[in-house]
Structures are given as structure tokens and as C-alpha cells.
Design an enzyme around this catalytic site. Structure first.
Site, PDB file in Angstrom:
ATOM      1  N   GLU A  34      47.624  46.547  33.197  1.00 18.85           N
ATOM      2  CA  GLU A  34      46.283  46.762  32.592  1.00 18.85           C
ATOM      3  C   GLU A  34      46.079  47.474  31.397  1.00 18.85           C
ATOM      4  OE1 GLU A  34      42.684  46.096  35.063  1.00 18.85           O
ATOM      5  OE2 GLU A  34      42.467  48.235  34.538  1.00 18.85           O
TER       6      GLU A  34
ATOM      7  N   LYS B  44      32.929  53.296  38.811  1.00 20.74           N
ATOM      8  CA  LYS B  44      32.512  54.033  37.554  1.00 20.74           C
ATOM      9  C   LYS B  44      30.759  53.680  37.193  1.00 20.74           C
ATOM     10  CE  LYS B  44      33.990  54.941  32.903  1.00 20.74           C
ATOM     11  NZ  LYS B  44      34.855  54.795  32.007  1.00 20.74           N
TER      12      LYS B  44
ATOM     13  N   HIS C  81      68.384  45.321  50.447  1.00 21.77           N
ATOM     14  CA  HIS C  81      68.816  44.232  51.183  1.00 21.77           C
ATOM     15  C   HIS C  81      67.711  43.052  51.039  1.00 21.77           C
ATOM     16  CE1 HIS C  81      71.624  46.317  53.626  1.00 21.77           C
ATOM     17  NE2 HIS C  81      70.932  47.535  53.457  1.00 21.77           N
TER      18      HIS C  81
ATOM     19  N   LYS D  92      35.848  37.256  36.466  1.00 23.66           N
ATOM     20  CA  LYS D  92      34.359  37.894  36.993  1.00 23.66           C
ATOM     21  C   LYS D  92      33.424  37.145  36.662  1.00 23.66           C
ATOM     22  CE  LYS D  92      35.958  42.764  37.268  1.00 23.66           C
ATOM     23  NZ  LYS D  92      35.760  43.988  36.814  1.00 23.66           N
TER      24      LYS D  92
ATOM     25  N   GLU E 108      32.722  43.982  44.361  1.00 23.34           N
ATOM     26  CA  GLU E 108      33.294  43.968  45.646  1.00 23.34           C
ATOM     27  C   GLU E 108      33.456  45.229  46.415  1.00 23.34           C
ATOM     28  OE1 GLU E 108      36.403  42.006  42.637  1.00 23.34           O
ATOM     29  OE2 GLU E 108      34.627  43.603  42.538  1.00 23.34           O
TER      30      GLU E 108
ATOM     31  N   GLY F  85      38.957  54.025  34.591  1.00 24.50           N
ATOM     32  CA  GLY F  85      39.140  53.810  36.081  1.00 24.50           C
ATOM     33  C   GLY F  85      40.631  54.241  36.265  1.00 24.50           C
ATOM     34  N   ARG F  86      41.560  53.657  35.813  1.00 21.63           N
ATOM     35  CA  ARG F  86      43.001  53.870  36.113  1.00 21.63           C
ATOM     36  C   ARG F  86      43.576  55.177  35.940  1.00 21.63           C
ATOM     37  NH1 ARG F  86      42.139  50.242  32.305  1.00 21.63           N
ATOM     38  NH2 ARG F  86      43.626  50.125  30.367  1.00 21.63           N
TER      39      ARG F  86
END
Length: 505
Positions: free
Chosen positions: A334, A189, A365, A476, A195, A248-249
Site C-alpha cells: 500500500e 481514523k 512443504h 470504494k 466496513e 493508518g498502516r
């Protein structure tokens, strides 16, 4: 619009008796007609939860007290529902629902993206066989979910989506990719995400070392900060912007969905948007008592805030939806993992539970022992599709669905065994079932939009802002401090770790 820290109607809800799921269908004979809702290609079944008529009435009072309708109108009107940052949250506009100007702007940006997709397919950037999508958080989770879920419909390019800054992730993604026929999509964005930009620089170096002419000419930028992308070296014609008001999400509907549009084709991407738009209209226009995202939020509120259950489990009984639990972890935790209200008052009681889950039948399982007999009670959500995603023996899909439905029935019914308590099941454990006609672009779009609106509805009922995420910033900041200043001023444990692993740099 107000956001009281402790709504009076929530206290009234908490005072109501908890129903017994084992007998609830006997005492409420028309339960299915009230708690099963079909919307487009999706059927929602909340009948195996503890919702009663009294609880539903109480939650409708809570929605009115929290001015749910007002906040919903504000969301679609493009008002600043993200009050802490003074922004609108206009992901519905990307699907054609919302403020008219924002919808028109989103359509223009979609046409720009389609034009670039068409140009690439026509060979404007040379031969392209592989797409390396680099992002993190919502810039990676959304596209990854879509491509993985729908790749059975015929993916036209090899797509690798990399988010982790661990170089191993990038190396593995590049295995089998030809740098001369690879397109790099950088999704950020701000176009400053550390990263993402480190991975992008390494991908460019990979091309340089392979002798690719003009590696930057093979880069597509997906960003709300086009000027930053140009500074980094991307030509303006290969920048696909999206609006600052798209978080963003919530961004897979924007240019962040570029790798899905490339891999699946524009028609599939448009069907995804159309499915989401149909859910937008349902959420915006349906009466509150018949509103799927809001009813789901009532269930969430009852178990998290009234009963104090700290987790919510999600199991996709369809391999195509294997990445959905990971996607929802970010969307829900978030968004609603907050401790203050919109007016900065402490939230009374829990907010978002921990979202976790997996894929059936594998999970049966692994973790279902705890769900059936453990002391930690977690509401369970099952998601399945009537149509299979394969052409193998129908026995495969029948076994899958039989197991899915059996697990919900077992959680509800339980089993007594006075002679051998280790083989007893308490039952009375809640579950929801979401059944899709098929995992198509339209159904997937509607499903994801349902979860977005459910998350928003939960936030309104709690009086919190789901659209900021300041909780991710401190780590961060400390990481940047370590990079800049080394091991100074930290606790002894952190300083020792830095000294051991980084040589005190």
C-alpha cells in the site's frame, strides 16, 4: 529535495555484473563484517544476497542523488513528506522521536490512554473480561500482530480483532464472549469507514439483544476524528484520539494500540515503543553505509528494479510472528505500490514487489519447491528467534532453527545432478536472515520500525510518496454507487453479477 524519474546512478548500478553467490564468499573474504549488522536485539545478515562493494557504492550514490538524508531529516522534523495530501508522517513522534511539539502531543495522548487503561482495570466500566477490537487495514493488522506475537507473556483479557465486513467474521469473534463483560474498541481514523462502522453497529445490536444496560457506555473510540465519534454516541471521556499526521498502516503506536496495551499491560506497550524508538535513532543517526533499513532497501531495489524480480518472500520461523507477512503486505504494497513519482511523473521500471510468505516449517512443504527449482526467482527473507516461545523439549526449537538456516544455505549452494535434472538445484538464489534474540516487546517494536523505515527508504530511492493510498478509493466509490443506484451504468459482467447475487437491487 528532488525526485527524478530515472536517476543516472541507477543506470550505472544496472550496468554492473551480477555476482555468483556460489563463489561470493571466496572472492569476498570479509563479507560477513560488511554485510552483517547487529542493532539492539536484532542481527541482520545480507551476506547471501548479490550485494558487492561496487553495488553498495552505487546505491550510496543513488541515495545521495535522491537526497535520502534530506528526506529522512524532513520525516523526523515533521515536514510534509506526504506531499500529495500536504501532511507530515509522524508515526516516529508516537515513539518519542521527531518534532518536539508532536512528540509532546503524542506523550499527552499516551497518558490519556494510560489513564483510561488504569480506570478500566480499576472497574470504572464494570467487569471486563473480553475486548472486541473493530477496525480494518492498519487499524486491525497492527494490533492483531502485536497481541498474537506477545500473548505468551500473559494476556489479561480475551481479545478478538475483527476487520472483515463478512458477518461470519464477527459471529466467530463473538463466540464465547459474554456481552455483559465485553468492551468494544472501534478503531477508525475518520470514524466513517463503512466496513468498520457496520461491524460496530452489529456489535452494539448484539449487546442490546442481550439486555446490556447502556451498550454505548462499553465503547472506546480510537480515532483522529473525535467529533465524529461523539456524533456516533461515544462519550468524550472514552475517546482516545491520535494525530491526523499518523497514517493508518503506521498507527499501532498510537491509541490504535489500545487493545495491546489492555491485553499485554502498559509496561509491555511502553517497551514496544522503546524498541521502536531505538530503531528510529539508528535510522536517523547511523552513517548510510551502516544503516540497516537503508541497506535492506538497497537489496530490495537491486532485485526489484535492476533484476526485475516481481515478488519478495518472507518466512517467519517462529509461530509468534505468523502474522508478520500479512502485516507487511499492507505496509509495503500500500505504501510503495505506486506508478508516479512525487512530482506526478511516470515511474520508470518496477516499484514495490509483491510481498508474500508464510511460516516455517509449514512453508517448506508447500511453496519451497518453487523457490528452489521454479523458474520464478523470488528473494527470500528468513526471520527467526534465538530463544523459543515455549517450554517444551528444546528439540522443537533446534529443529526449527536448523531448518531455517538449511534453507538459506540450500538456496545459495544448489546441487548439480547431470544424470537426473529433476533432482538438480540451480542455487545462486538470494536470501536475507533476520535473527532476533527473542520475540519480546522491545524486539518486536524494533523489528516493525525497521520495516517502516525500510519502506520509506525504498520510496525515497524511487522518488515516490509512500504515505498516500489513492489506489484503494475507486473500488470504494463503485461499491457506494452500487449501494445507492443499483446495477446501472456498469459493464455487462458486473451488472449480471449484481442481478444474480443481489437481485438487481
Amino acid at each position: 529535495m528532488t525526485s527524478p524519474a530515472q536517476p543516472s546512478s541507477l543506470a550505472a548500478i544496472a550496468a554492473l555484473p551480477k555476482a555468483d553467490l556460489k563463489s561470493i564468499f571466496t572472492t569476498d573474504t570479509d563479507r560477513l563484517s560488511k554485510l552483517v549488522l547487529s542493532q539492539g536485539p536484532i542481527r541482520f545478515d545480507w551476506s547471501k544476497t548479490h550485494l558487492t562493494d561496487d553495488l553498495l557504492a552505487g546505491f550510496l550514490d543513488l541515495a545521495q542523488e535522491q537526497d535520502f538524508a534530506g528526506w529522512r531529516d524532513a520525516l523526523f522534523a515533521g515536514q510534509a513528506v506526504n506531499n500529495s495530501e500536504g501532511r507530515a508522517a509522524e508515526h516516529p513522534a508516537e515513539r518519542g522521536e521527531g518534532n518536539a511539539d508532536s512528540v509532546a502531543h503524542a506523550k499527552m495522548l499516551h497518558q490519556r490512554m494510560r489513564g483510561l487503561v488504569d480506570a478500566i482495570e480499576a472497574g470504572a466500566l464494570g467487569e471486563v473480561r473480553h475486548i472486541l477490537h473493530i477496525g480494518i487495514g492498519g487499524s486491525a493488522l497492527g494490533p492483531k500482530l502485536i497481541v498474537d506475537a506477545l500473548d505468551g507473556d500473559g494476556v489479561r483479557y480475551d481479545v478478538a480483532i475483527v476487520s472483515n465486513v463478512d458477518g461470519t467474521a464477527l459471529e466467530r469473534a463473538l463466540e464465547g464472549f459474554d456481552p455483559h463483560t465485553t468492551l468494544i474498541a472501534i478503531a477508525s481514523k475518520t470514524f466513517t469507514t463503512s466496513e468498520t462502522m457496520l461491524n460496530a453497529a452489529s456489535a452494539i445490536n448484539w449487546m442490546v439483544e442481550a439486555g446490556v444496560d447502556d451498550p454505548y457506555g462499553k465503547v472506546i473510540a480510537l480515532t483522529a476524528a473525535p467529533e465524529k465519534a461523539m456524533e456516533w454516541g461515544v462519550d468524550e471521556t472514552r475517546i482516545l484520539p491520535f494525530a491526523e499526521s499518523v497514517g493508518g498502516r503506521y498507527s499501532l503506536w498510537s491509541s490504535i494500540g489500545f487493545p495491546a496495551a489492555m491485553a499485554l499491560g502498559w509496561d509491555a506497550f511502553e517497551s514496544l515503543l522503546e524498541g521502536a524508538a531505538a530503531m528510529d535513532r539508528h535510522f536517523r543517526l547511523s552513517p548510510l553505509a551502516e544503516n540497516a533499513p537503508l541497506i535492506a532497501a538497497f537489496v530490495d531495489q537491486y532485485y526489484a528494479r535492476v533484476q526485475g524480480y516481481q515478488t519478495r518472500a518472507l518466512f517467519a520461523y517462529d509461530e509468534r510472528l505468523a502474522l508478520l507477512p500479512s502485516y507487511l503486505q499492507q505496509l509495503e504494497m500500500e505504501s510503495n505500490g505506486k506508478s508516479v513519482t512525487r512530482d506526478n511523473q511516470p515511474v520508470v521500471g518496477p516499484t514495490a514487489p509483491i510481498t508474500w510468505g508464510g511460516v516455517g516449517t509449514d512453508a517448506q512443504h508447500a511453496v519451497f519447491q518453487l523457490l528452489h527449482q521454479g523458474t520464478v526467482i523470488s528473494p527470500v527473507e528468513f526471520i527467526a528467534s534465538i530463544e523459543p516461545g515455549h517450554v517444551l523439549d528444546p528439540a522443537h526449537h533446534r529443529a526449527l532453527l536448523v531448518n531455517c538456516f538449511a534453507q538459506g544455505a540450500a538456496l545459495l549452494r544448489g546441487k548439480e545432478n547431470a544424470d537426473d535434472p529433476a533432482r538438480a538445484y540451480p542455487g545462486n538464489r538470494p536470501s536475507t536472515t533476520i535473527l532476533l534474540d527473542d520475540v519480546t516487546p522491545e524486539a518486536l517494536g524494533a523489528l516493525i520500525a525497521f520495516y517502516e523505515h525500510r519502506t520509506f527508504a525504498n520510496a525515497v530511492l524511487m522518488g515516490i510518496n509512500p504515505f498516500d493510498q489513492f489506489g484503494v478509493e475507486l473500488g470504494k466509490e463503485i461499491a457506494k454507487s452500487i449501494e445507492a443506484d443499483g446495477a446501472t451504468g456498469f459493464d455487462p459482467s458486473t451488472m449480471a453479477l449484481i442481478e444474480l447475487a443481489l437481485g438487481g437491487e
